[in-house]
Design a protein around this motif. Sequence first.
Motif, PDB file in Angstrom:
ATOM      1  N   VAL A 171      -8.190   3.527  -6.126  1.00  0.00           N
ATOM      2  CA  VAL A 171      -6.900   4.213  -6.067  1.00  0.00           C
ATOM      3  C   VAL A 171      -6.965   5.381  -7.049  1.00  0.00           C
ATOM      4  O   VAL A 171      -7.261   5.190  -8.222  1.00  0.00           O
ATOM      5  N   CYS A 172      -6.717   6.577  -6.523  1.00  0.00           N
ATOM      6  CA  CYS A 172      -6.879   7.791  -7.325  1.00  0.00           C
ATOM      7  C   CYS A 172      -5.515   8.431  -7.563  1.00  0.00           C
ATOM      8  O   CYS A 172      -4.603   8.274  -6.755  1.00  0.00           O
ATOM      9  N   ARG A 173      -5.402   9.196  -8.649  1.00  0.00           N
ATOM     10  CA  ARG A 173      -4.145   9.893  -8.913  1.00  0.00           C
ATOM     11  C   ARG A 173      -3.785  10.854  -7.772  1.00  0.00           C
ATOM     12  O   ARG A 173      -2.625  11.077  -7.471  1.00  0.00           O
ATOM     13  N   THR A 174      -4.811  11.367  -7.099  1.00  0.00           N
ATOM     14  CA  THR A 174      -4.558  12.247  -5.954  1.00  0.00           C
ATOM     15  C   THR A 174      -3.760  11.506  -4.870  1.00  0.00           C
ATOM     16  O   THR A 174      -2.921  12.100  -4.197  1.00  0.00           O
ATOM     17  N   ASP A 175      -4.004  10.208  -4.708  1.00  0.00           N
ATOM     18  CA  ASP A 175      -3.236   9.424  -3.731  1.00  0.00           C
ATOM     19  C   ASP A 175      -1.749   9.474  -4.090  1.00  0.00           C
ATOM     20  O   ASP A 175      -0.887   9.565  -3.212  1.00  0.00           O
ATOM     21  N   GLY A 192      -6.611   7.033   0.657  1.00  0.00           N
ATOM     22  CA  GLY A 192      -7.796   6.426   0.041  1.00  0.00           C
ATOM     23  C   GLY A 192      -9.069   7.203   0.295  1.00  0.00           C
ATOM     24  O   GLY A 192      -9.470   7.384   1.443  1.00  0.00           O
ATOM     25  N   HIS A 193      -9.720   7.664  -0.791  1.00  0.00           N
ATOM     26  CA  HIS A 193     -10.925   8.486  -0.626  1.00  0.00           C
ATOM     27  C   HIS A 193     -12.035   8.091  -1.591  1.00  0.00           C
ATOM     28  O   HIS A 193     -12.860   8.910  -1.965  1.00  0.00           O
ATOM     29  N   GLU A 194     -12.047   6.840  -2.017  1.00  0.00           N
ATOM     30  CA  GLU A 194     -13.161   6.351  -2.851  1.00  0.00           C
ATOM     31  C   GLU A 194     -13.576   5.029  -2.218  1.00  0.00           C
ATOM     32  O   GLU A 194     -13.270   3.961  -2.724  1.00  0.00           O
ATOM     33  N   LEU A 226     -16.869   7.380  -6.713  1.00  0.00           N
ATOM     34  CA  LEU A 226     -16.806   8.333  -5.605  1.00  0.00           C
ATOM     35  C   LEU A 226     -15.787   9.455  -5.776  1.00  0.00           C
ATOM     36  O   LEU A 226     -15.827  10.436  -5.048  1.00  0.00           O
ATOM     37  N   CYS A 227     -14.852   9.309  -6.717  1.00  0.00           N
ATOM     38  CA  CYS A 227     -13.978  10.460  -6.994  1.00  0.00           C
ATOM     39  C   CYS A 227     -13.853  10.637  -8.489  1.00  0.00           C
ATOM     40  O   CYS A 227     -14.213  11.677  -9.035  1.00  0.00           O
ATOM     41  N   ALA A 228     -13.363   9.602  -9.177  1.00  0.00           N
ATOM     42  CA  ALA A 228     -13.279   9.687 -10.635  1.00  0.00           C
ATOM     43  C   ALA A 228     -14.657  10.096 -11.170  1.00  0.00           C
ATOM     44  O   ALA A 228     -14.759  10.947 -12.054  1.00  0.00           O
TER      45      ALA A 228
HETATM   46 ZN   LIG Z   1      -9.609  11.243  -6.145  1.00  0.00          ZN
END
Ligand SMILES: [Zn+2]
Length: 348
Positions: free
Chosen positions: A51-55, A73-75, A160-162
């Motif tokens: 879970v990313c802040r971008t979400d 969701g992108h990670e 994958l993102c962080a």
């Molecule tokens: Zn992200």
Amino acid sequence: MIGLQRVDRIYIECMRAMLFEKPGQPLRKADLVLPKPGPGQVLIRVHACAVCRTDLHVIDGELTQPKLPLIPGHEIVGRIEEKGEAAGRFEIGDRIGIPWLGWTCGECIYCRAKKENLCDQAKFTGYTLDGGYADYTVADHRFCFPIPDSYSDAEAAPLLCAGLIGYRSLVKAGNGKRLGIYGFGAAAHIVAQVAKFQNRELYAFTRSGDEDAKTFALALGAVWAGASDESPPVKLDAAIIFAPVGDLVPQALRAVGKGGIVVCGGIHMSDIPSFPYEILWEERSVCSVANLTRSDGEEFLSLAPKVPVTTEVQTFPLEKANEALERLRSGRIQGAAVLVTEATETSD
Ligand SMILES: [Zn+2]
Ligand SMILES: [Zn+2]
């Protein structure tokens, strides 16, 4: 649950997904038909999705162009279950990761200049393409990465993102020894380890009064940790801002020395207040980091096991996506939040 559902005398395969339908509303749990991999795509059984802040920026309507309805969701980490035509890069059963950059045109001036992160037509996982808050997803095989074996599914997801965007931010920050980081969340906890591996000195800036974040930063090797409005004991060579707070830009400019750089690592930030030219003078600079390229991913994922980068994760079942998002919003996640499914494999 995944399973067969009877519709009009035909049996079709269904999956669970957490759907984003309207800004400001919680995600809705839905049963959807399994996506079919098109040409160049693979069907992935999702094992873990961080879970990313971008979400949060998408769900809060701060990023205004999402596909709707959308699976965020992108990670994403999972195994390939089916391949579309001409998707020969991987085999069925391979464990792969799917990042934010989901597709680029390959033809625009940015793509041709090896800046595909800036592609005019780019499509993004969990924003303009469906992402990983689901049991299954499809992805273009050219934009997926093999996952190093030493990581469990949940541990690999935040890389994958962080990890990738954090790494791109670190490269942008240059080679200076004294590095400040503002906002000590998922990206910072990964970048801190790489910075230490590169023999840099890390100065961590956390929310005022957040003693846990300070302790976490010091445990990860920061030589100093303080509140974001405090001055570090020495002038810094560079600072990376991961917190989505525009007020931090002038604060970080004041913390860097002559020729210093301030890198804004997030996709969205509140407005940056005006500031005196004097704090930019002497060749200080401010820049942002947008998205990632596939070479960032390849470089970082081959570096991560050598450091080795370890990730601290808090896992939540897929259905608890709203709770994970809420905890991230209120700063109650240490490291990274990761949604897991029944298919999740652990390293133990
Ligand atoms: Zn992200
Ligand atoms: Zn392009």
